[in-house]
Design an enzyme around this catalytic site. Structure first.
Site, PDB file in Angstrom:
ATOM      1  N   HIS A  19       0.871  -1.185   0.000  1.00  0.00           N
ATOM      2  CA  HIS A  19       0.000   0.000   0.000  1.00  0.00           C
ATOM      3  C   HIS A  19       0.901   1.227   0.000  1.00  0.00           C
ATOM      4  CE1 HIS A  19      -3.647  -2.329   0.959  1.00  0.00           C
ATOM      5  NE2 HIS A  19      -2.777  -3.136   1.554  1.00  0.00           N
ATOM      6  N   LYS A 103      -7.751  -6.747  -7.852  1.00  0.00           N
ATOM      7  CA  LYS A 103      -7.835  -7.044  -6.419  1.00  0.00           C
ATOM      8  C   LYS A 103      -9.285  -7.202  -5.982  1.00  0.00           C
ATOM      9  CE  LYS A 103      -6.631  -7.484  -2.131  1.00  0.00           C
ATOM     10  NZ  LYS A 103      -5.682  -6.849  -1.254  1.00  0.00           N
ATOM     11  N   ASP A 251       2.557  -6.347   2.343  1.00  0.00           N
ATOM     12  CA  ASP A 251       1.316  -5.710   2.827  1.00  0.00           C
ATOM     13  C   ASP A 251       1.648  -4.516   3.720  1.00  0.00           C
ATOM     14  OD1 ASP A 251      -1.377  -5.205   2.998  1.00  0.00           O
ATOM     15  OD2 ASP A 251      -1.775  -6.732   4.507  1.00  0.00           O
TER      16      ASP A 251
HETATM   17  O1  DOR Z   1      -4.294  -4.344   7.768  1.00  0.00           O
HETATM   18  C1  DOR Z   1      -4.615  -4.033   6.629  1.00  0.00           C
HETATM   19  N1  DOR Z   1      -4.407  -2.787   6.159  1.00  0.00           N
HETATM   20  N2  DOR Z   1      -5.194  -4.948   5.851  1.00  0.00           N
HETATM   21  C2  DOR Z   1      -5.697  -4.623   4.651  1.00  0.00           C
HETATM   22  O2  DOR Z   1      -6.222  -5.493   3.992  1.00  0.00           O
HETATM   23  C3  DOR Z   1      -5.679  -3.224   4.164  1.00  0.00           C
HETATM   24  C4  DOR Z   1      -4.586  -2.477   4.782  1.00  0.00           C
HETATM   25  C5  DOR Z   1      -4.684  -0.985   4.592  1.00  0.00           C
HETATM   26  O3  DOR Z   1      -4.984  -0.534   3.476  1.00  0.00           O
HETATM   27  O4  DOR Z   1      -4.433  -0.259   5.548  1.00  0.00           O
HETATM   28 ZN    ZN Z   2      -3.038  -5.168   1.791  1.00  0.00          ZN
END
Ligand code: DOR
Ligand code: ZN
Length: 347
Positions: A19, A103, A251
């Site tokens: 992200h 996604k 992630d």
């Molecule tokens: O912990 C998470 N944060 N899981 C996700 O699937 C999205 C992500 C986020 O965008 O902050």
């Molecule tokens: Zn993610």
């Protein structure tokens, strides 16, 4: 007896799930990802989400414009699947080299997933087109029924949604993202050529106890949430096996500290500042440094049908202190392992 080498050189790795956000937050965190990874699969859960090829082209241009001078980094873009997505939009975006993958967020499963998919049947026409074209589907694999215990959501998603979907559409190529359970690791390992999984550095290093150690630890809260120890051990075995089904996806999910240290804190762990170093530590502990390159740099491109990177990166066994914050002021983010001593360091 084998001794751990003091340094290891591998092909430059990629991050198959990150992200990067947008605007000032993106500018703060992007250098962390670009310093270690050649490419990254960029998640589309912006506000509003990246649902069209035109939006992805714009987002990609903003990422490239924000790169530090001299950085060698290619963002790979994804489409955010909604109940309204048209198969043609995905097909065209893929043909134009904009969408590397699509996604699937089940609606309300996690951060910025309100526009996600409410029922798999609603997107079946898109998935059938993707299967025909070979476009990978990246899945946030958690059941959203509030009756399901938060620690069981991944296993229930596999049974109730993923297995029926794959029975219906076995040609669809799927990455089960950020797996957290033994059930997921077992399912993917034996799932054939059309399934793979990413594994985060944090799910390899913490179990659910860590979230409550001495008090509540908001910076260790993410979704899917960390599970009990036996699951962490299963993930470590899967990653360190070198098996082609498993590859690196951090992630890394930055949230400004006040939005996590709150009565209702956001889900997401920011690992980009320390990720590769932590993964190397796990492989060292498993006695599997000889398989680190497969996990970090080879298995991902093989699944995505992309070339491996030609450049190399060296990690040294040399203690250093992880940064205590990234970014300034209101946007300051607390990195995973902030202020702690890490064993491995990117040279
Ligand atoms: O912990 C998470 N944060 N899981 C996700 O699937 C999205 C992500 C986020 O965008 O902050
Ligand atoms: Zn993610």
């Amino acid at each position: 007896m084998t001794t751990t080498p003091v340094q290891i050189t591998i092909r430059r790795p990629d991050d198959w799930h990150v992200h990067l956000r947008d605007g000032a937050m993106m500018r703060a965190v992007l250098p962390c990802t670009a310093r270690q990874f050649a490419r990254a699969i960029v998640m589309p859960n912006l506000v509003p989400p990246v649902t069209t090829a035109a939006a992805a082209v714009g987002y990609r241009a903003r990422i490239v414009a924000a790169l530090p001078a001299g950085a060698d980094f290619t963002p790979l873009m994804t489409a955010y699947l909604t109940d309204e997505t048209e198969p043609q939009e995905i097909a065209r975006g893929h043909a134009d080299g904009v969408f590397t993958a699509v996604k699937l967020y089940p609606a309300h499963a996690t951060t910025n997933s309100a526009y996600g998919v409410t029922a798999i049947d609603k997107v079946m026409r898109v998935l059938e087109r993707m299967a025909a074209l070979g476009v990978p589907l990246l899945v946030h694999g958690e059941a959203t029924d509030p009756e399901v215990d938060i620690f069981d959501r991944e296993a229930v998603f596999i049974d109730h949604t993923l297995i029926p979907l794959r029975r219906h559409l076995p040609e669809l190529r799927i990455v089960l993202e950020h797996i957290t359970t033994q059930e997921a690791a077992d399912y993917v390992e034996h799932g054939g050529d059309n399934i793979a999984a990413t594994i985060t550095a944090h799910h390899l290093t913490i179990n659910r106890n860590a979230i409550f150690q001495g008090g509540i630890r908001p910076h260790l809260y993410c979704l899917p949430i960390a599970k009990r120890e036996k699951h962490r051990l299963a993930l470590r075995r899967a990653a360190a096996s070198g098996d082609r089904h498993f590859f690196l996806g951090t992630d890394s999910a930055p949230h400004a500290a006040p939005t996590k240290e709150a009565a209702c804190g956001c889900a997401g762990i920011f690992t980009a500042a320390t990720a590769l170093e932590l993964y190397a530590g796990v492989f060292e502990e498993k006695g599997a440094l000889d398989r680190f390159e497969a996990f970090a740099s080879l298995n991902g491109p093989a699944f995505y049908r992309l070339l491996v990177n030609e450049e190399r990166i060296t990690l040294r066994r040399e203690p250093w202190t992880a940064p205590s914050t990234i970014g300034d002021g209101k946007l300051a983010v607390h990195p995973f392992r902030a202020g702690e001593t890490l064993r491995w360091r990117v040279a």
